[in-house]
Design a protein around this motif. Structure first.
Motif, PDB file in Angstrom:
ATOM      1  N   ALA A  29      -8.407  -7.408   1.149  1.00  0.00           N
ATOM      2  CA  ALA A  29      -7.587  -6.759   2.441  1.00  0.00           C
ATOM      3  C   ALA A  29      -6.494  -6.458   2.378  1.00  0.00           C
ATOM      4  N   PHE A  30      -5.854  -5.800   3.369  1.00  0.00           N
ATOM      5  CA  PHE A  30      -4.560  -4.817   3.180  1.00  0.00           C
ATOM      6  C   PHE A  30      -3.821  -5.296   4.414  1.00  0.00           C
ATOM      7  N   ARG A  31      -2.412  -5.421   4.251  1.00  0.00           N
ATOM      8  CA  ARG A  31      -1.390  -5.319   5.285  1.00  0.00           C
ATOM      9  C   ARG A  31      -0.175  -4.632   4.599  1.00  0.00           C
ATOM     10  N   GLU A  32       0.456  -4.080   5.680  1.00  0.00           N
ATOM     11  CA  GLU A  32       1.601  -3.220   5.286  1.00  0.00           C
ATOM     12  C   GLU A  32       2.834  -3.836   5.894  1.00  0.00           C
ATOM     13  N   GLY A  33       4.156  -3.691   5.252  1.00  0.00           N
ATOM     14  CA  GLY A  33       5.444  -4.378   5.744  1.00  0.00           C
ATOM     15  C   GLY A  33       6.503  -3.516   5.186  1.00  0.00           C
ATOM     16  N   ILE A  34       7.621  -4.047   5.505  1.00  0.00           N
ATOM     17  CA  ILE A  34       9.146  -3.382   5.114  1.00  0.00           C
ATOM     18  C   ILE A  34       9.834  -4.202   4.591  1.00  0.00           C
ATOM     19  N   LEU A  35      10.668  -3.961   3.494  1.00  0.00           N
ATOM     20  CA  LEU A  35      11.619  -4.877   2.948  1.00  0.00           C
ATOM     21  C   LEU A  35      12.770  -4.117   3.445  1.00  0.00           C
TER      22      LEU A  35
END
Length: 429
Positions: A154-160
């Motif tokens: 599964a995948f998730r996206e995010g921002i540092l």
């Protein structure tokens, strides 16, 4: 400064996250077993013999039950019908609503994280547009485990953020399984080609096993962005394919996280699990960290991404917390001082902890230092779960002088942390 800053964000197993998958009458992953074809034909025949009012009423019931739980069920059912039609040699002259109902009979709903969620990996996102200076968009992969202990990706996206924070991107209401668009054949080197639907978000996409070797799971993807390719950056991930009886290392390759190639790997080293690629070539060759003898780490090199022979011993268990075995916790990370390699160690009562090793930048066979004590161990409040006494990661990412490290807790949830790189290096012996 504290070594670890553990964030409050946590991902947990969610039984309500479901996808529609092909339901196979027989145990074969693709085609119907000859002995079961009569059963499948009986089901198809029963639908074809229904009067239209009954067929439409049954289809309406299916749509009422599942239409609000999934994305584009009609398209999924019709595509499944096309597969069944080819397998059984059915007449193509069938009304759309009958096709849709037949397709529904050969599908099932699957909760892909009902059992566990674990072993995250991370890589820079292909799309870095529209961000404030110093921010970085990332792709997170997760090992999701559902009914029958079948593992999927599964995948998730995010921002540092520039300030050293982490924002997880919103997830769509529905999850969708990536579809196989080309089956393995000798012509394509047994590579399976899969893609996510054009309208589907990456954060809602799940990759399930396709082949016999993978049928019981795609385990522990270790993502890395390889920079020095002729056609631009290549996103690769080694993972363990599990058939239910045997394991083998395989390779996921993509340039955009929309089209995925799932490639078997060959050679003596590929018979083992836990392989992790370097993000660039070393002396003109691809390089890998792997565990070949079940307890120690080896340095491997190859002229191709898919063939790996025996390597050179690198490090073995030394300290009490890792005496049972050690392995890598994801691809090596390039920093000014060398290659930072996260490791896992197994100690008494099969307790998994995370440590780190520093390798020479020009010659990664040289060990410059390693942590004599774990940098992260199971805490008292986080020891219980699907597999107790485990903290584990399949990758981290340098963000300035901090290491962003997602990690699995007891194979049941995923937490996030920042590790101070300077502090970490002072702890090495």
């Amino acid at each position: 400064m504290a070594l670890l800053d553990i964030l409050p964000t946590r991902l947990v197993a969610e039984p309500d996250r479901v996808v529609i998958r092909p339901f196979h009458i027989a145990p074969e992953p693709r085609s119907l077993h000859p002995g079961e074809s009569s059963r499948a034909l009986r089901i198809v025949g029963a639908v074809l013999e229904m009067d239209m009012r009954t067929c439409q009423a049954e289809l309406a019931l299916v749509n009422r039950d599942f239409g609000n739980r999934h994305w584009q069920t009609r398209r999924i059912f019709l595509e499944r019908y096309q597969q069944v039609q080819q397998e059984l040699g059915l007449n193509a002259d069938v009304r759309e609503d009958r096709k849709e109902l037949i397709g529904a009979y050969f599908c099932h709903e699957y909760s892909y994280t009902s059992a566990a969620l674990m072993n995250p990996s991370i890589t820079p996102h292909p799309d870095q547009s529209g961000l404030t200076p110093g921010a970085r968009r990332i792709v997170l992969s997760l090992r999701a485990v559902g009914e029958g202990h079948i593992s999927s990706i599964a995948f998730r996206e995010g921002i540092l953020t520039p300030q050293g924070g982490f924002d997880l991107m919103p997830r769509p209401p529905f999850s969708v399984a990536a579809r196989e668009i080309e089956q393995p054949s000798e012509a394509n080197g047994m590579t399976t080609i899969a893609e996510r639907f054009s309208e589907a978000s990456l954060s809602g996409t799940v990759i399930f096993p396709f082949t016999q070797q993978q049928r019981n799971g795609l385990e522990d993807l270790r993502l890395v962005r390889i920079e020095d390719e002729d056609d631009g950056p290549l996103y690769c991930g080694t993972y363990t394919a599990y058939s239910g009886f045997n394991i083998a290392s395989e390779l996921l390759v993509t340039r955009d996280f929309r089209r995925f190639e799932l490639k078997p790997m060959s050679g003596a080293a590929a018979r083992n699990k836990g392989m992790a690629l370097f993000p660039r070539k070393i002396d003109g060759r691809y390089a890998m960290i792997g565990r070949q003898n079940g307890e120690s780490l080896f340095y491997l090199t190859s002229d191709t991404l898919t063939h790996w022979e025996d390597g050179e011993p690198l490090i073995g268990p030394v300290y009490p917390w890792e005496l049972v075995q050690i392995g890598n916790c994801g691809p090596p990370i390039e920093i000014d001082e060398g290659w930072l390699l996260l490791t896992h160690g197994v100690g008494p009562v099969r307790k998994y902890s995370i440590g780190a090793v520093l390798l020479d930048k020009d010659d990664p066979r040289k060990v410059l230092g390693r942590t004599p004590n774990p940098i992260l161990s199971p805490s008292d409040e986080d020891r219980e779960g699907y597999v107790p006494n485990v903290v584990y990661t399949c990758g981290a990412l340098a963000h300035g002088r901090k290491l962003f490290m997602p990690f699995g807790v007891a194979d049941s949830s995923v937490s996030f942390s920042f590790v101070d790189i300077d502090e970490l290096l002072t702890l090495m012996a």
